[in-house]
Design a protein around this motif. Structure first.
Motif, PDB file in Angstrom:
ATOM      1  N   PHE A  45       0.838  -1.206   0.000  1.00  0.00           N
ATOM      2  CA  PHE A  45       0.000   0.000   0.000  1.00  0.00           C
ATOM      3  C   PHE A  45       0.869   1.249   0.000  1.00  0.00           C
ATOM      4  O   PHE A  45       2.053   1.223   0.343  1.00  0.00           O
ATOM      5  CB  PHE A  45      -0.988   0.004   1.184  1.00  0.00           C
ATOM      6  CG  PHE A  45      -0.371   0.217   2.554  1.00  0.00           C
ATOM      7  CD1 PHE A  45       0.028   1.481   2.986  1.00  0.00           C
ATOM      8  CD2 PHE A  45      -0.220  -0.852   3.435  1.00  0.00           C
ATOM      9  CE1 PHE A  45       0.582   1.671   4.253  1.00  0.00           C
ATOM     10  CE2 PHE A  45       0.334  -0.677   4.708  1.00  0.00           C
ATOM     11  CZ  PHE A  45       0.735   0.594   5.111  1.00  0.00           C
ATOM     12  N   ILE A  46       0.238   2.328  -0.431  1.00  0.00           N
ATOM     13  CA  ILE A  46       0.858   3.662  -0.399  1.00  0.00           C
ATOM     14  C   ILE A  46      -0.149   4.577   0.279  1.00  0.00           C
ATOM     15  O   ILE A  46      -1.339   4.581  -0.082  1.00  0.00           O
ATOM     16  CB  ILE A  46       1.169   4.172  -1.823  1.00  0.00           C
ATOM     17  CG1 ILE A  46       2.238   3.285  -2.485  1.00  0.00           C
ATOM     18  CG2 ILE A  46       1.635   5.635  -1.792  1.00  0.00           C
ATOM     19  CD1 ILE A  46       2.411   3.538  -3.976  1.00  0.00           C
ATOM     20  N   GLU A  47       0.309   5.322   1.280  1.00  0.00           N
ATOM     21  CA  GLU A  47      -0.572   6.243   1.982  1.00  0.00           C
ATOM     22  C   GLU A  47      -0.165   7.677   1.648  1.00  0.00           C
ATOM     23  O   GLU A  47       1.018   8.020   1.704  1.00  0.00           O
ATOM     24  CB  GLU A  47      -0.445   6.014   3.490  1.00  0.00           C
ATOM     25  CG  GLU A  47      -1.246   6.985   4.343  1.00  0.00           C
ATOM     26  CD  GLU A  47      -0.797   6.923   5.800  1.00  0.00           C
ATOM     27  OE1 GLU A  47      -1.497   6.278   6.583  1.00  0.00           O
ATOM     28  OE2 GLU A  47       0.254   7.510   6.143  1.00  0.00           O
ATOM     29  N   LEU A  48      -1.156   8.492   1.294  1.00  0.00           N
ATOM     30  CA  LEU A  48      -0.928   9.927   1.124  1.00  0.00           C
ATOM     31  C   LEU A  48      -1.447  10.632   2.368  1.00  0.00           C
ATOM     32  O   LEU A  48      -2.359  10.140   3.039  1.00  0.00           O
ATOM     33  CB  LEU A  48      -1.681  10.458  -0.104  1.00  0.00           C
ATOM     34  CG  LEU A  48      -1.396   9.796  -1.445  1.00  0.00           C
ATOM     35  CD1 LEU A  48      -2.186  10.493  -2.544  1.00  0.00           C
ATOM     36  CD2 LEU A  48       0.088   9.802  -1.770  1.00  0.00           C
ATOM     37  N   TYR A  49      -0.867  11.796   2.651  1.00  0.00           N
ATOM     38  CA  TYR A  49      -1.293  12.569   3.828  1.00  0.00           C
ATOM     39  C   TYR A  49      -1.346  14.039   3.442  1.00  0.00           C
ATOM     40  O   TYR A  49      -0.438  14.554   2.790  1.00  0.00           O
ATOM     41  CB  TYR A  49      -0.304  12.345   4.980  1.00  0.00           C
ATOM     42  CG  TYR A  49      -0.508  13.253   6.175  1.00  0.00           C
ATOM     43  CD1 TYR A  49      -1.713  13.248   6.884  1.00  0.00           C
ATOM     44  CD2 TYR A  49       0.502  14.113   6.608  1.00  0.00           C
ATOM     45  CE1 TYR A  49      -1.905  14.074   7.975  1.00  0.00           C
ATOM     46  CE2 TYR A  49       0.317  14.941   7.708  1.00  0.00           C
ATOM     47  CZ  TYR A  49      -0.889  14.926   8.392  1.00  0.00           C
ATOM     48  OH  TYR A  49      -1.075  15.747   9.475  1.00  0.00           O
ATOM     49  N   ASN A  50      -2.419  14.700   3.834  1.00  0.00           N
ATOM     50  CA  ASN A  50      -2.530  16.146   3.638  1.00  0.00           C
ATOM     51  C   ASN A  50      -2.086  16.833   4.922  1.00  0.00           C
ATOM     52  O   ASN A  50      -2.792  16.821   5.922  1.00  0.00           O
ATOM     53  CB  ASN A  50      -3.988  16.509   3.297  1.00  0.00           C
ATOM     54  CG  ASN A  50      -4.199  18.018   3.175  1.00  0.00           C
ATOM     55  OD1 ASN A  50      -3.249  18.795   3.221  1.00  0.00           O
ATOM     56  ND2 ASN A  50      -5.447  18.430   3.017  1.00  0.00           N
ATOM     57  N   ASN A  51      -0.891  17.417   4.880  1.00  0.00           N
ATOM     58  CA  ASN A  51      -0.349  18.032   6.101  1.00  0.00           C
ATOM     59  C   ASN A  51      -0.801  19.477   6.288  1.00  0.00           C
ATOM     60  O   ASN A  51      -0.397  20.142   7.226  1.00  0.00           O
ATOM     61  CB  ASN A  51       1.189  17.928   6.115  1.00  0.00           C
ATOM     62  CG  ASN A  51       1.853  18.771   5.037  1.00  0.00           C
ATOM     63  OD1 ASN A  51       1.479  19.914   4.794  1.00  0.00           O
ATOM     64  ND2 ASN A  51       2.855  18.221   4.376  1.00  0.00           N
ATOM     65  N   ALA A 102      -8.075  18.260   5.493  1.00  0.00           N
ATOM     66  CA  ALA A 102      -6.889  18.671   6.250  1.00  0.00           C
ATOM     67  C   ALA A 102      -6.541  17.596   7.269  1.00  0.00           C
ATOM     68  O   ALA A 102      -7.436  16.974   7.850  1.00  0.00           O
ATOM     69  CB  ALA A 102      -7.172  19.990   6.958  1.00  0.00           C
ATOM     70  N   ASP A 103      -5.251  17.353   7.479  1.00  0.00           N
ATOM     71  CA  ASP A 103      -4.763  16.387   8.461  1.00  0.00           C
ATOM     72  C   ASP A 103      -5.431  15.019   8.264  1.00  0.00           C
ATOM     73  O   ASP A 103      -5.833  14.365   9.217  1.00  0.00           O
ATOM     74  CB  ASP A 103      -5.003  16.924   9.882  1.00  0.00           C
ATOM     75  CG  ASP A 103      -4.349  16.054  10.960  1.00  0.00           C
ATOM     76  OD1 ASP A 103      -3.353  15.382  10.639  1.00  0.00           O
ATOM     77  OD2 ASP A 103      -4.838  16.041  12.103  1.00  0.00           O
ATOM     78  N   SER A 104      -5.569  14.592   6.996  1.00  0.00           N
ATOM     79  CA  SER A 104      -6.227  13.324   6.712  1.00  0.00           C
ATOM     80  C   SER A 104      -5.413  12.480   5.745  1.00  0.00           C
ATOM     81  O   SER A 104      -4.501  12.976   5.083  1.00  0.00           O
ATOM     82  CB  SER A 104      -7.617  13.563   6.126  1.00  0.00           C
ATOM     83  OG  SER A 104      -8.456  14.143   7.087  1.00  0.00           O
ATOM     84  N   TYR A 105      -5.783  11.201   5.673  1.00  0.00           N
ATOM     85  CA  TYR A 105      -5.006  10.208   4.930  1.00  0.00           C
ATOM     86  C   TYR A 105      -5.819   9.607   3.797  1.00  0.00           C
ATOM     87  O   TYR A 105      -7.054   9.597   3.838  1.00  0.00           O
ATOM     88  CB  TYR A 105      -4.567   9.084   5.882  1.00  0.00           C
ATOM     89  CG  TYR A 105      -3.793   9.593   7.070  1.00  0.00           C
ATOM     90  CD1 TYR A 105      -2.412   9.730   7.019  1.00  0.00           C
ATOM     91  CD2 TYR A 105      -4.453   9.985   8.243  1.00  0.00           C
ATOM     92  CE1 TYR A 105      -1.699  10.227   8.105  1.00  0.00           C
ATOM     93  CE2 TYR A 105      -3.751  10.480   9.326  1.00  0.00           C
ATOM     94  CZ  TYR A 105      -2.370  10.605   9.250  1.00  0.00           C
ATOM     95  OH  TYR A 105      -1.678  11.111  10.316  1.00  0.00           O
TER      96      TYR A 105
END
Length: 233
Positions: free
Chosen positions: A28-34, A62-65
């Motif tokens: 898996f690959i996880e993206l994050y909105n910092n 915001a602050d989510s994956y």
């Protein structure tokens, strides 16, 4: 010192490229909105090792994956929730390259990982994922990646998809490299010189060496010694 630029936005935040037990489809690959604003990633793509196009109306709050996996069933079986999408292609066990491209075709983030030091070795089939340490730092080299905590006992797939990384830090920790011991084989009571190169985007106040004396059947408490700066030679 390394310049660390803080940029708000979506980054590649976690990669499981080699699960234990030959669970080759469990990637898996996880993206994050910092950032503190939602980001519309409709039409963005994952490129290079794997391919995925984010569908219309895809927004990361915001602050989510946002997790994309190789095999939806395998992912749900191990992590208990549905990944948001399924990529095509495969993440190499030795090294590979993942890029995040926005709708305008511009590269937003990219990681070229390897499975040998200075990259975390535990991510290469020993249960860990690769976790980005500081999502705010632009650096995507090995100094900004750590292995997720390993499974006790028999290796089983670990990692923190859809959750805050166990290794998360708000600023990039110092990068320590070129550690040398002189002499390599010391006699009893002989002084040992330890040198290392320490780089940081922040100002470093003190650098300490921690060591303990050990011998056959005993181990003394840890001791601390301040390191002194040497001119670059």
């Amino acid at each position: 010192a390394m310049a660390s630029t803080v940029h708000a936005g979506v980054v590649i935040n976690e990669i499981l490229y080699h699960a234990p037990d030959d669970l080759d489809n469990l990637q898996f690959i996880e993206l994050y909105n910092n950032g503190d604003q939602p980001v519309d990633i409709s039409g963005w793509k994952l490129a290079k090792a794997v391919k995925f196009t984010f569908p219309a109306n895809t927004v990361i709050k915001a602050d989510s994956y946002f997790v994309i996996c190789k095999d939806a069933k395998e992912f749900k079986k191990h992590y208990g929730f549905d990944a948001a999408g399924v990529f095509t292609g495969s993440l190499g066990h030795g090294s590979d390259n993942v890029e995040l491209i926005n709708a305008a075709g511009k590269k937003v983030d990219g990681v070229k990982y390897k499975s040998r030091a200075p990259w975390p070795v535990a991510a290469d089939g020993y249960s860990s994922s690769l976790e980005r340490i500081c999502p705010m730092a632009a650096s995507t080299g090995p100094e900004n990646w750590a292995p997720s905590p390993m499974a006790p006992g028999t290796p089983k797939p670990m990692g923190t998809p859809g959750k805050k990384n166990a290794s998360f830090a708000a600023t990039l920790p110092p990068a320590i490299s070129k550690v040398t011991f002189t002499p390599k084989h010391a006699a009893p009571d002989q002084d040992i010189t330890v040198e290392a190169e320490v780089k940081s985007g922040e100002e470093l106040k003190d650098i300490e060496l921690r060591y303990r004396l050990a011998g056959s059947g005993y181990e003394k408490p840890e001791q601390t010694l301040a390191m002194t700066k040497t001119p670059k030679g």
